[in-house]
Design an enzyme around this catalytic site. Structure first.
Site: not given
Ligand code: NAP
Length: 244
Positions: A152, A156
């Site tokens: 990851y 990133k």
């Molecule tokens: P999340 O709640 O797990 O949501 C992930 C989203 O990505 C969902 O809409 C999912 O669709 C979609 N997705 C997953 N695999 C995919 C694919 N192969 N093709 C298209 N869509 C796909 O994650 P989140 O926490 O909101 O994270 C959003 C972004 O922020 C990510 O890039 C993550 O790495 C980044 N981020 C998050 C955090 C954190 O603390 N949460 C911190 C730093 C960065 P489905 O619902 O259909 O699976």
């Protein structure tokens, strides 16, 4: 002019907050999900309730043909793409010694190649418009590294390189490219962490609280605004002081 916004992974978490934050009367908001149909439907309802026009598609961002079809549909519908937010992401955490090759491949394919696929599919239209805003969601892990997240963190960090190169290539065409690096944000992705891990992270956050998806969405709205027209190639940290 009614804007066209594209959010990958818009069905849940940060992606849903992004869709809601950009939703305004007449705005087209296209988003994709990958597997959770119901979550996508709920996001579309939020978009409609704000008077915006949702476009909801099941697309695997790691698959360049699916991505090309998705963007063709968008361009055939509205003729433009004003804002692209590469947000879709997954994590498959494990220590390097135990990390499966498939966990490396899957995380790099969705997080990094997915952003490449979508950026490539969007920029021809943005170049013709001489306008575009590309916002890539990276992570604190891509800047500082994180034990258990070699795949990851590498993906990133790659997104940051992609962002900077995109910014350099396209600045003269009126297109900006920036990255947002969230810290610890409460979503389904972080809900699966063990309590001890969450407590350890919380203890290191000077702001004393986890981030909300809306904390990230507000920065994206700013980066997509005219006020941010001269900001490109930057990484904006949204982490309550977790990484300074
Ligand atoms: P999340 O709640 O797990 O949501 C992930 C989203 O990505 C969902 O809409 C999912 O669709 C979609 N997705 C997953 N695999 C995919 C694919 N192969 N093709 C298209 N869509 C796909 O994650 P989140 O926490 O909101 O994270 C959003 C972004 O922020 C990510 O890039 C993550 O790495 C980044 N981020 C998050 C955090 C954190 O603390 N949460 C911190 C730093 C960065 P489905 O619902 O259909 O699976």
């Amino acid at each position: 002019m009614k804007r066209t916004i594209v959010v990958t992974g818009g069905s849940r978490g940060i992606g849903r907050a992004l869709c809601k934050a950009f939703a305004a009367p007449g705005v087209h908001i296209f988003f994709n999900f990958h597997s959770l149909e119901q979550a996508g439907k709920e996001t579309a309802e939020y978009i409609s309730a704000a008077g915006a026009i949702p476009g909801r598609f099941r697309v695997n961002v790691a698959d360049s043909e699916e991505v090309a079809d998705f963007f063709k549909t968008i361009i055939d519908t509205t003729g433009r793409i004003d804002v692209l937010i590469n947000n879709a992401g997954i994590s498959r955490d494990n220590l390097l010694a135990r990390m499966k090759e498939s966990d490396w491949d899957d995380v790099v394919a969705v997080n990094l190649k997915g952003a490449f696929n979508c950026t490539k599919a969007a920029i021809r239209t943005m170049m013709k418009q001489k306008y575009g805003r590309i916002i890539n969601i990276t992570s604190i892990s891509g800047v500082s590294g994180n034990a258990g997240q070699a795949n990851y963190s590498a993906a990133k960090a790659g997104i940051i390189g992609l962002t900077k190169s995109t910014a350099r290539e396209l600045a003269s065409r009126g297109i900006t490219a920036n990255a947002i690096a969230p810290g610890f944000i409460e979503t389904d992705m972080t809900a699966e962490l063990p309590k001890a891990t969450k407590d350890a992270i919380m203890a290191q956050i000077p702001a004393g609280r986890p981030g909300a998806p809306e904390d990230v969405a507000g920065v994206a709205v700013f980066l997509a605004s005219e006020a941010a027209a001269y900001i490109t190639g930057q990484v904006i940290h949204v982490n309550g002081g977790l990484y300074i």
